[in-house]
Design an enzyme around this catalytic site. Sequence first.
Site, PDB file in Angstrom:
ATOM      1  N   CYS A 127       0.838  -1.385   0.011  1.00  0.00           N
ATOM      2  CA  CYS A 127       0.039  -0.052  -0.095  1.00  0.00           C
ATOM      3  C   CYS A 127       0.878   1.190  -0.062  1.00  0.00           C
ATOM      4  CB  CYS A 127      -1.006  -0.165   1.240  1.00  0.00           C
ATOM      5  SG  CYS A 127      -1.811  -1.548   1.313  1.00  0.00           S
ATOM      6  N   ARG A 130       4.855   0.497  -6.007  1.00  0.00           N
ATOM      7  CA  ARG A 130       5.016  -0.383  -4.678  1.00  0.00           C
ATOM      8  C   ARG A 130       4.112  -1.632  -4.829  1.00  0.00           C
ATOM      9  NH1 ARG A 130       6.292   2.588  -0.009  1.00  0.00           N
ATOM     10  NH2 ARG A 130       4.796   1.246   1.341  1.00  0.00           N
ATOM     11  N   TRP A 139      -3.133  -2.701  -1.330  1.00  0.00           N
ATOM     12  CA  TRP A 139      -2.718  -4.055  -1.979  1.00  0.00           C
ATOM     13  C   TRP A 139      -3.403  -4.852  -1.021  1.00  0.00           C
ATOM     14  CZ3 TRP A 139       0.073  -8.366  -0.023  1.00  0.00           C
ATOM     15  CH2 TRP A 139       0.916  -9.092  -1.250  1.00  0.00           C
ATOM     16  N   ASN A 181      -1.564   1.711   6.208  1.00  0.00           N
ATOM     17  CA  ASN A 181      -0.864   0.595   5.501  1.00  0.00           C
ATOM     18  C   ASN A 181      -0.394  -0.148   6.705  1.00  0.00           C
ATOM     19  OD1 ASN A 181      -0.502   1.886   3.185  1.00  0.00           O
ATOM     20  ND2 ASN A 181       1.686   2.487   3.377  1.00  0.00           N
ATOM     21  N   GLY A 182      -0.310  -1.504   6.530  1.00  0.00           N
ATOM     22  CA  GLY A 182       0.011  -2.248   7.669  1.00  0.00           C
ATOM     23  C   GLY A 182      -1.219  -3.290   8.195  1.00  0.00           C
ATOM     24  N   GLU A 229      20.032 -15.302  -8.444  1.00  0.00           N
ATOM     25  CA  GLU A 229      19.582 -13.923  -8.981  1.00  0.00           C
ATOM     26  C   GLU A 229      18.893 -13.838 -10.175  1.00  0.00           C
ATOM     27  OE1 GLU A 229      18.401 -11.715  -7.343  1.00  0.00           O
ATOM     28  OE2 GLU A 229      18.199  -9.957  -8.444  1.00  0.00           O
ATOM     29  N   LYS A 236      15.197 -13.083 -11.396  1.00  0.00           N
ATOM     30  CA  LYS A 236      14.840 -11.889 -12.234  1.00  0.00           C
ATOM     31  C   LYS A 236      13.680 -12.475 -13.251  1.00  0.00           C
ATOM     32  CE  LYS A 236      15.485  -9.378 -10.641  1.00  0.00           C
ATOM     33  NZ  LYS A 236      15.837  -8.977  -9.322  1.00  0.00           N
ATOM     34  N   GLU A 293      10.338 -13.698 -12.088  1.00  0.00           N
ATOM     35  CA  GLU A 293       9.273 -12.498 -11.541  1.00  0.00           C
ATOM     36  C   GLU A 293       8.712 -11.485 -12.891  1.00  0.00           C
ATOM     37  OE1 GLU A 293      10.868  -9.837  -8.605  1.00  0.00           O
ATOM     38  OE2 GLU A 293      12.993 -10.060  -9.537  1.00  0.00           O
ATOM     39  N   HIS A 339      22.020 -35.582 -10.015  1.00  0.00           N
ATOM     40  CA  HIS A 339      21.284 -36.120  -8.720  1.00  0.00           C
ATOM     41  C   HIS A 339      19.669 -36.036  -8.622  1.00  0.00           C
ATOM     42  CE1 HIS A 339      25.144 -36.813  -7.114  1.00  0.00           C
ATOM     43  NE2 HIS A 339      25.562 -35.581  -7.428  1.00  0.00           N
ATOM     44  N   LYS A 370       6.689  -3.815  -4.374  1.00  0.00           N
ATOM     45  CA  LYS A 370       8.076  -3.347  -4.306  1.00  0.00           C
ATOM     46  C   LYS A 370       8.575  -3.306  -2.944  1.00  0.00           C
ATOM     47  CE  LYS A 370      11.943  -1.592  -5.778  1.00  0.00           C
ATOM     48  NZ  LYS A 370      13.000  -2.345  -6.647  1.00  0.00           N
TER      49      LYS A 370
HETATM   50  C1  F6R Z   1      13.200  -9.076  -6.480  1.00  0.00           C
HETATM   51  C2  F6R Z   1      13.096  -8.166  -5.431  1.00  0.00           C
HETATM   52  C3  F6R Z   1      12.847  -8.670  -4.265  1.00  0.00           C
HETATM   53  C4  F6R Z   1      13.400  -7.872  -3.058  1.00  0.00           C
HETATM   54  C5  F6R Z   1      12.905  -8.270  -1.472  1.00  0.00           C
HETATM   55  C6  F6R Z   1      13.658  -7.668  -0.506  1.00  0.00           C
HETATM   56  O1  F6R Z   1      13.493  -8.407  -7.657  1.00  0.00           O
HETATM   57  O2  F6R Z   1      13.174  -6.880  -5.576  1.00  0.00           O
HETATM   58  O3  F6R Z   1      13.215 -10.023  -3.988  1.00  0.00           O
HETATM   59  O4  F6R Z   1      14.733  -8.007  -3.078  1.00  0.00           O
HETATM   60  O5  F6R Z   1      11.559  -8.312  -1.679  1.00  0.00           O
HETATM   61  O6  F6R Z   1      13.360  -6.131  -0.570  1.00  0.00           O
HETATM   62  P1  F6R Z   1      14.355  -5.004  -0.144  1.00  0.00           P
HETATM   63  O7  F6R Z   1      15.666  -5.126  -0.627  1.00  0.00           O
HETATM   64  O8  F6R Z   1      13.606  -3.890  -0.002  1.00  0.00           O
HETATM   65  O9  F6R Z   1      14.388  -5.433   1.521  1.00  0.00           O
END
Ligand code: F6R
Length: 608
Positions: free
Chosen positions: A2, A27, A76, A100-101, A481, A485, A488, A504, A603
């Site tokens: 949110c 976000r 959200w 929020n929360g 990583e 990427k 997602e 294995h 985000k």
């Molecule tokens: C993936 C991504 C997430 C964040 C994770 C932690 O691209 O962005 O996996 O890395 O949600 O977020 P932060 O770094 O803000 O703690």
Amino acid sequence: MCGIIGYTGKKQVKPIIIDALTTLEYRGYDSAGMAVCNAKEKRTDVYKCAGRVRDLSKKCEFKDINSTCGIGHTRWATHGGVCDANAHPHTSGSVTVVHNGIIENYKDLVEEFDLSGSLRSETDTEVAAAILNHYYQKTKDPKKAVKSAVKRLKGTFALVILFADIPDVIYSIRNVSPIVATLSDEGAMLASDLTALCQFTDRYFVVPEYTIVELRKDAVSMWSLEDNEIIPEYLTMNWEKNSAEKNGYPFYMEKEIMEQPKAIRDTVFGRTKGGIPNFKADGVPDELFTQCERICVVACGTAMHAGLVFQALVKNRLHMHIDVELASEFMYSDPVIDDKTLVIAVSQSGETIDTLEALKYARRKGAKSLAIINVRGSSIARESDYVMYTNAGPEIAVASTKAYTTQLTLFYLIVCKMAYLRGVMNDDEVRDCIRSLKRVPEVINNLLDERNAIHVIARGIINAKDLFMIGRGLDYSILMEGSLKLKEVSYIHSEAYASGELKHGPIALITENTPVVALVTQERIMSKELSNIREVKSRGAAIALFIKADLIQQSTREFDTFVLPNLPDELMVFPASVALQLLAYYVSSDKGFDVDKPRNLAKVVTVE
Ligand code: F6R
């Protein structure tokens, strides 16, 4: 998750709210809404809907909104489905709230305050509005009402409140969920997130937890729950003014990938002296690195993957014990933490609740703490003993790119610093490493010039349903990583495997034309990696090989290859990661997806 905005001042509030909510879209959200003060009629008007901010904007297009004070929200969904009624703001009597929360005890409160017949939504937020209204009707004093209400709420919250009969004044209080605020000549503003404020000002303060904040057109005041006045501690944003805009790129993700050379340069800047890492400006003392016996990194997602690269470097260079823990699992895994442990919390946003809670837990166990954070003044930064900021600038795309490579940059500096302080490397060796690190931006620029070749590889996997990424050692960490990427943003099921593990089990999944991305950047394990690649190739896999230029041999020419520019092996994580970011980006954009806002993702993850 949110997003919140609030403004009271000289300007019309509607465009300010719509603009700020548009900025906060990154976000992740499913509904949007706003409430504006109608000062003349002592009324609060609410507009809200499920859908995008543009739907909200349409909804109030022809409404005669003449107001200079209001609050806005992107929701959200957590409690209750996605529908107009559940969107924020929520009103109860004279009180209108965005939140929020999560209010954990909202069901108990419904019973205790006998609210079940009067609620119009399924949200915990409406319950908070009702409790606030209950106390407001009793006291007719906004501060007293806020104070009494929050004492009844359990959970995390950032509440922003309008009282219909107190026009043009905004109240707010928070626990864990962040609120930043500012006062300028134009008026007073608050938001859940700096990106919403950075168009207006470069000065802001973080509202302390359990502090009542009151925004008027020309003043901001704060009080503790004990009624002591609190003076805002202003911080200066180091983000450039238009840095949260797309600047001609179709997506933020592409812009942020392209910004990495600068972000890395800015992160190294000011952190070396005479070629040796120097963290004086960060206020981080040498003892933090010399007195610890083990290291524990806590983080989530991409930030955790940066920790995995650090782990490989620490083992290799420092021969030290280091754990990298998923922050969400940390507390429940009985971690071995004591006063000889250095806990490093890594987070772009600085607000990820799992990482914040893991850090608090480690501190309670006596660990010293360092946070690696991108957003200044964020909750994790404030919770930690010491902070080092990545200078990536605002990262808007949900998929993290430049935050990751700047986290790697700080980790590399830290490894060099520790090796130097602990006598594992001498001056010349450290200087040599730092010289190489300073070449990374230029090497990434060279790779970015060749990005069309990665686009061609991306076209080859665009229709894949499943894909494997294989490598060993550092390459495996990088691929974890890279695989995240791709998952997602392109929605392709992708798994990173340590290539030695294939036989294995997972090799059973390799059939004719299964796409396999293979990464080879580490000379010492290259021959084993190549054998593993041939194993999958001989079972029909379609290989896309990303290989360091110096490691190309006659025998690697049989694969579709992208050549990564040379750096010392331990720094190959930079060009390799950028190449995999581009791969994911091109697949997603070619598929026509909303690259910056992948489905179901947010985000900033402020729920556990
Ligand atoms: C993936 C991504 C997430 C964040 C994770 C932690 O691209 O962005 O996996 O890395 O949600 O977020 P932060 O770094 O803000 O703690």
